[in-house]
Scaffold this motif. Structure first.
Motif, PDB file in Angstrom:
ATOM      1  N   ARG A 194      27.058  57.265  36.932  1.00 32.68           N
ATOM      2  CA  ARG A 194      26.270  56.878  35.746  1.00 32.68           C
ATOM      3  C   ARG A 194      27.141  56.907  34.497  1.00 32.68           C
ATOM      4  O   ARG A 194      27.168  55.951  33.730  1.00 32.68           O
ATOM      5  CB  ARG A 194      25.075  57.832  35.586  1.00 32.68           C
TER       6      ARG A 194
ATOM      7  N   HIS B 131      19.621  53.818  42.837  1.00 34.95           N
ATOM      8  CA  HIS B 131      19.720  54.450  41.519  1.00 34.95           C
ATOM      9  C   HIS B 131      20.236  53.372  40.579  1.00 34.95           C
ATOM     10  O   HIS B 131      21.241  52.724  40.868  1.00 34.95           O
ATOM     11  CB  HIS B 131      20.681  55.632  41.550  1.00 34.95           C
ATOM     12  N   SER B 132      19.561  53.188  39.454  1.00 38.24           N
ATOM     13  CA  SER B 132      19.892  52.107  38.533  1.00 38.24           C
ATOM     14  C   SER B 132      20.289  52.658  37.173  1.00 38.24           C
ATOM     15  O   SER B 132      19.593  53.507  36.609  1.00 38.24           O
ATOM     16  CB  SER B 132      18.671  51.189  38.386  1.00 38.24           C
TER      17      SER B 132
ATOM     18  N   ALA C 163      20.166  51.042  34.427  1.00 38.91           N
ATOM     19  CA  ALA C 163      19.134  50.604  33.483  1.00 38.91           C
ATOM     20  C   ALA C 163      17.956  51.577  33.461  1.00 38.91           C
ATOM     21  O   ALA C 163      17.275  51.697  32.444  1.00 38.91           O
ATOM     22  CB  ALA C 163      18.653  49.197  33.832  1.00 38.91           C
ATOM     23  N   GLU C 164      17.755  52.278  34.571  1.00 35.15           N
ATOM     24  CA  GLU C 164      16.662  53.252  34.651  1.00 35.15           C
ATOM     25  C   GLU C 164      17.167  54.680  34.462  1.00 35.15           C
ATOM     26  O   GLU C 164      16.455  55.639  34.757  1.00 35.15           O
ATOM     27  CB  GLU C 164      15.935  53.105  35.994  1.00 35.15           C
ATOM     28  N   GLY C 165      18.398  54.812  33.989  1.00 38.48           N
ATOM     29  CA  GLY C 165      18.952  56.124  33.699  1.00 38.48           C
ATOM     30  C   GLY C 165      19.242  56.988  34.909  1.00 38.48           C
ATOM     31  O   GLY C 165      19.447  58.183  34.778  1.00 38.48           O
TER      32      GLY C 165
ATOM     33  N   GLU D  40      17.456  58.318  36.713  1.00 37.58           N
ATOM     34  CA  GLU D  40      16.402  59.304  36.913  1.00 37.58           C
ATOM     35  C   GLU D  40      15.337  58.774  37.859  1.00 37.58           C
ATOM     36  O   GLU D  40      14.731  59.511  38.594  1.00 37.58           O
ATOM     37  CB  GLU D  40      15.771  59.680  35.563  1.00 37.58           C
ATOM     38  N   VAL D  41      15.088  57.472  37.796  1.00 37.98           N
ATOM     39  CA  VAL D  41      14.082  56.866  38.654  1.00 37.98           C
ATOM     40  C   VAL D  41      14.785  56.384  39.918  1.00 37.98           C
ATOM     41  O   VAL D  41      15.693  55.567  39.858  1.00 37.98           O
ATOM     42  CB  VAL D  41      13.389  55.686  37.943  1.00 37.98           C
ATOM     43  N   THR D  42      14.377  56.904  41.026  1.00 40.01           N
ATOM     44  CA  THR D  42      14.947  56.484  42.300  1.00 40.01           C
ATOM     45  C   THR D  42      13.884  55.690  43.040  1.00 40.01           C
ATOM     46  O   THR D  42      12.759  56.146  43.174  1.00 40.01           O
ATOM     47  CB  THR D  42      15.365  57.706  43.134  1.00 40.01           C
ATOM     48  N   ARG D  43      14.255  54.518  43.474  1.00 43.07           N
ATOM     49  CA  ARG D  43      13.331  53.672  44.223  1.00 43.07           C
ATOM     50  C   ARG D  43      13.776  53.619  45.667  1.00 43.07           C
ATOM     51  O   ARG D  43      14.960  53.487  45.941  1.00 43.07           O
ATOM     52  CB  ARG D  43      13.321  52.254  43.646  1.00 43.07           C
TER      53      ARG D  43
ATOM     54  N   GLU E 204      19.417  43.875  40.498  1.00 44.41           N
ATOM     55  CA  GLU E 204      18.596  42.927  39.739  1.00 44.41           C
ATOM     56  C   GLU E 204      18.681  41.521  40.308  1.00 44.41           C
ATOM     57  O   GLU E 204      17.931  40.647  39.938  1.00 44.41           O
ATOM     58  CB  GLU E 204      18.972  42.926  38.249  1.00 44.41           C
TER      59      GLU E 204
END
Length: 170
Positions: A121, A141-142, A144-146, A148-151, A157
């Motif tokens: 990061r 882990h993105s 753009a999402e810091g 913190e948000v894991t999908r 993108e």
């Protein structure tokens, strides 16, 4: 009294060949990477094949176990690094790749993975995929999402650079 740890210089790290998998370098310490087993190697092979298949159409370049200098005194060696556009000429990447992929080994610790994610990061890597062969799950882990948000799932993108996790385990 605890044993004294010997620190090595960046120059010594860069000029040393290691038996087995390459080592990481974190603030003067040589950090051994967990050896992959067959499941780990197989996933790495499939991931590289996926990016090779996109090389001509999307100009993706996948590199297994490529050294990244993420900070002045930190070198990470992700399982796969993916660059877009022109193929990098650097022997050690000092520019963030588009994506790095970590395939978990059975001995990986959550705290060590989090430290790597923080390094990626801070270095500016837009996407990190983490794949766990034991649970057959993958996470994105993105930047753009810091981070913190894991999908769940392996995405970027660009919809052409997405990989259904099931495809890795066929």
């Amino acid at each position: 009294m605890p044993a004294q740890e010997t620190l090595v210089s960046v120059e010594e790290y860069l000029n040393t060949s290691y038996e087995g998998p390459d080592r990481e370098y974190v603030d003067g310490r040589i950090v051994e990477r967990n050896l992959g087993e067959k499941d780990h190697s197989r996933l790495q092979r499939k991931l590289i094949a996926f990016f090779v298949s996109l090389e001509n159409s999307l100009q993706t370049f996948g590199f297994p176990e490529q050294r990244l200098q993420v900070k002045r005194t930190r070198f990470r060696v992700p399982d796969v690094s993916v660059c877009l556009g022109a193929e990098p000429e650097e022997q050690i990447f000092r520019t963030p790749p588009f994506l790095v992929i970590e395939v978990l080994s059975k001995d990986d610790r959550a705290s060590d993975l989090q430290e790597k994610l923080d390094d990626y990061r801070d270095f500016g890597v837009p996407f990190v995929w983490v794949v766990d062969p034991r649970t057959r799950r993958g996470y994105t882990h993105s930047l753009a999402e810091g981070f913190e948000v894991t999908r769940e799932g392996l995405r970027t993108e660009n919809p052409d650079i997405e990989l259904p996790i099931e495809r890795l385990f066929e």
